[in-house]
Design a protein around this motif. Structure first.
Motif, short mmCIF file in Angstrom:
data_model
loop_
_atom_site.label_atom_id
_atom_site.label_comp_id
_atom_site.label_asym_id
_atom_site.label_seq_id
_atom_site.Cartn_x
_atom_site.Cartn_y
_atom_site.Cartn_z
N LEU A 63 -13.55 0.07 -0.03
CA LEU A 63 -13.02 0.30 -1.30
C LEU A 63 -12.28 1.79 -1.38
CD1 LEU A 63 -16.19 -1.15 -3.15
CD2 LEU A 63 -13.91 -2.01 -2.99
N TRP A 81 -9.43 2.83 -1.37
CA TRP A 81 -8.43 3.05 -2.39
C TRP A 81 -8.74 3.16 -3.65
CZ3 TRP A 81 -8.08 -0.77 -5.70
CH2 TRP A 81 -8.92 -1.99 -4.95
N PHE A 82 -9.72 2.80 -4.13
CA PHE A 82 -9.93 2.90 -5.71
C PHE A 82 -9.99 4.34 -6.35
CE2 PHE A 82 -11.18 -0.46 -8.19
CZ PHE A 82 -12.01 -1.27 -7.74
N HIS A 107 -7.88 6.49 -6.60
CA HIS A 107 -6.68 6.76 -7.50
C HIS A 107 -7.11 6.57 -8.98
CE1 HIS A 107 -5.90 2.53 -7.22
NE2 HIS A 107 -5.36 2.58 -8.52
N HIS A 133 8.73 0.25 -3.18
CA HIS A 133 7.95 0.12 -4.30
C HIS A 133 7.18 -0.68 -4.32
CE1 HIS A 133 6.51 2.73 -7.84
NE2 HIS A 133 6.40 1.54 -8.40
N ASN A 134 7.20 -1.67 -3.57
CA ASN A 134 6.30 -2.96 -3.69
C ASN A 134 5.02 -2.84 -2.51
OD1 ASN A 134 7.97 -3.27 -1.59
ND2 ASN A 134 7.95 -5.61 -1.44
N SER A 135 4.69 -1.74 -2.34
CA SER A 135 3.46 -1.31 -1.50
C SER A 135 3.95 -2.02 -0.10
CB SER A 135 2.31 -1.91 -2.02
OG SER A 135 1.87 -1.03 -2.93
N PRO A 149 2.76 -4.71 4.60
CA PRO A 149 2.45 -4.64 3.26
C PRO A 149 1.05 -3.75 3.61
CG PRO A 149 1.67 -6.89 3.78
CD PRO A 149 2.55 -6.27 5.12
N TYR A 150 0.61 -2.89 2.61
CA TYR A 150 -0.48 -2.20 2.50
C TYR A 150 -1.42 -2.47 1.15
CZ TYR A 150 2.74 1.33 0.93
OH TYR A 150 3.77 2.09 0.13
N PRO A 151 -2.61 -2.04 1.39
CA PRO A 151 -3.49 -2.38 0.11
C PRO A 151 -3.36 -1.44 -1.19
CG PRO A 151 -4.92 -1.82 1.73
CD PRO A 151 -3.57 -1.63 2.37
N SER A 152 -2.81 -0.31 -1.04
CA SER A 152 -2.84 0.58 -2.04
C SER A 152 -1.53 0.95 -2.64
CB SER A 152 -3.22 2.13 -1.23
OG SER A 152 -2.33 2.33 -0.26
N LEU A 153 -1.54 1.95 -3.87
CA LEU A 153 -0.45 2.09 -4.48
C LEU A 153 0.89 2.55 -3.75
CD1 LEU A 153 -1.76 3.92 -7.71
CD2 LEU A 153 -1.15 1.74 -7.46
N PRO A 154 1.83 2.27 -4.27
CA PRO A 154 3.41 2.54 -3.50
C PRO A 154 3.35 4.07 -3.12
CG PRO A 154 3.85 1.52 -5.48
CD PRO A 154 2.54 1.67 -5.60
#
Lengths: 150, 382
Positions: B2, B4-5, B7, B237-239, B255-260
């Motif tokens: 978790l 990446w939460f 932010h 910008h689509n991560s 693709p990656y699980p966090s914000l761009p």
């Protein structure tokens, strides 16, 4: 020459209708496949429902496609089951599932048909929360930025 | 995980500002000189401040030696040529300057004739430092060279390349002086030729010719080549990170699980870090032809007065699990990454041959932080 022009316009409409019909046919096939696997192989049913999302922009088709996924979502409501199933998907399938979750949450057609028995937001949010904790906000970002989403 | 939460739960009043001192309220860009003893920073205004760091990583020990104030609007990008020791800066005032260090120890600006009617957004010296490219909101790239008989820098816009929107970032291929990759907000990464006949005899990539074009599902924020020039990476910008093998021209999207992310930097031909809106660099490692997301390099272990112990991370993890099941949000201590806001710059600091061993990041939280490549690779495996 004018006759030729009107014929060309007709054929593009016909092309779109043909694409929609083909997509809906595929959805019916997917629905049958999912129904077969639903009792026995939950992960298989989920993967089958996420296969080949329709690429047409017709909303009706997209909602029908989301209903197929909805059948699997409402069948598996236990939190541990949900986590196990989502962990069994690869990143691409997880992204597609996120798109279908948002499509299912729209529920516009259910509101118009007044058929609330088909819709359980608590289960949809449970799936969403677990998928979010596994796939991350990136999956939501990709759902928003994807023009041809499911 | 978790991690990446973080932010969503960064609270500035809990900030460990004493551990990682803030240089300014916001930094828009930075660039190091050749031997990494000086750094040029834009503090979010029309000025460029040059600091003498003497190898120090603590910004409080830096000494400001120059203030370059010729620009009228926000300085969007600075690039410091390592061999010729010239500073290139471009700004929203539609100008770019090339700064030369004079005999008197002062930086003298030479205006670059860009002839654009929109902001200049990005600028980069070519590997041989005899020309540079400027990307702008005027939907063009202007390749500039020094016109010796007129004693100024002249720009040649790449007219044949049809950009539909702003050019957000540029990268020269390190092996030849002619191939230029561009990132644009029209969702495309284009590799174009930038050969100038008055500078180069051998034409490898004709001027203004689009050699390769890749489409993303969001703005392409940044583009970079690996040290050998074999791989080209871009973040959109689509991560998603996309890496192109320049030999086969094949692109792999990861693709990656966090914000761009808005920046990327290749540490070697096998490792690449991205950084941006998730406040932390994130690592990708090459596995044959595929690139795999490894994780964040900064899991946010830093609390005011703490040394970053693992039990604090564990308790934070438990806190989020509790939130998930109970449905309430009662967060006492936020997970604090070193940057408290988006990262908008990544620069090479130290190299071992071709591979990067240390790099720096600057962000809109006003911090300029140092990262060790090996530590990032180890941390991302957690």
């Amino acid at each position: 020459e004018k006759k030729k022009k009107t014929l060309n316009i007709m054929s593009s409409v016909e092309k779109k209708e043909a694409a929609i019909a083909e997509a809906q046919q595929k959805i019916e096939e997917r629905k049958a496949k999912v129904k077969n696997l639903l009792g026995s192989d939950a992960l298989g049913a989920l993967k089958a429902s996420l296969e080949d999302p329709p690429k047409v922009s017709d909303l009706d088709t997209k909602r029908k496609s989301a209903e197929v996924v909805g059948e699997v979502l409402y069948k598996n409501t236990d939190k541990d089951d949900i986590e196990k199933l989502i962990n069994g998907l690869n990143t691409k399938e997880q992204d597609i599932l996120m798109q279908y979750l948002y499509r299912s949450m729209e529920a516009a057609h259910i509101i118009t048909n007044n058929d609330w028995k088909q819709y359980n937001s608590a289960i949809l949010f449970r799936w969403h929360a677990t998928l979010l904790s596994i796939a991350g906000v990136g999956s939501i970002v990709r759902t928003i930025s994807n023009k041809k989403s499911a | 995980s978790l991690s990446w939460f973080s932010h969503t739960h960064n609270m500035s009043f809990n900030s460990p500002a004493s551990i990682f001192p803030v240089l300014y309220s916001v930094i828009s860009c930075h660039a190091w000189n050749g031997d990494r003893t000086q750094v040029a920073v834009c503090p979010g205004n029309s000025q460029i401040h040059v600091y003498e760091t003497n190898g120090e990583q603590d910004v409080k020990k830096w000494k400001k030696i120059h203030e370059l104030t010729d620009h009228d609007h926000l300085v969007t990008c600075i690039d410091w040529a390592p061999k010729t020791n010239r500073i290139l800066s471009c700004s929203q005032d539609r100008n770019a300057y090339v700064w030369d260090l004079g005999e008197n120890g002062k930086w003298n600006p030479s205006l670059v004739l860009l002839r654009i009617n929109r902001a200049a957004v990005t600028c980069k010296w070519s590997p041989e430092e005899n020309k540079f490219a400027v990307g702008s909101g005027a939907k063009t790239i202007t390749v500039c060279y020094f016109e010796s008989d007129q004693n100024w820098w002249v720009g040649k816009p790449t007219k044949k390349v049809r950009f539909r929107s702003t050019v957000l970032s540029l990268a020269w291929q390190p092996t030849n002086n002619q191939v230029l990759a561009s990132a644009s907000s029209d969702f495309k990464c284009r590799v174009i030729g930038a050969h100038l006949k008055n500078l180069e005899k051998e034409k490898i990539a004709p001027f203004s010719k689009t050699l390769q074009e890749y489409t993303a599902e969001g703005w392409v924020h940044d583009v970079a080549f690996s040290p050998s020039g074999k791989y080209l990476g871009f973040v959109s910008h689509n991560s998603t990170l996309t890496v192109v093998n320049m030999d086969t021209k094949e692109a792999v999207s990861v693709p990656y699980p966090s914000l761009p992310a808005t920046r990327l930097l290749f540490l070697s031909d096998d490792n690449v870090v991205i950084a941006g809106h998730s406040y932390s660099p994130e690592l990708f490692t090459r596995d044959g032809d595929n690139w795999v997301y490894k994780g964040r390099c900064d899991h946010g272990q830093y609390k005011a007065g703490g040394t970053g112990n693992r039990s604090s991370v564990r308790s934070a993890f438990m806190k989020f699990q509790k939130i998930d099941s109970v449905g309430t949000q009662n967060i006492g201590h936020a997970i604090q990454t070193r940057h408290e806001n988006s990262i908008n710059g990544l620069q090479v600091y130290k190299k071992d041959g071709d591979n990067v061993t240390e790099f720096t990041s600057c962000g809109i939280d006003g911090r300029l932080l140092f990262w060790e490549a090996k530590k990032c690779i180890d941390e991302a495996k957690l």
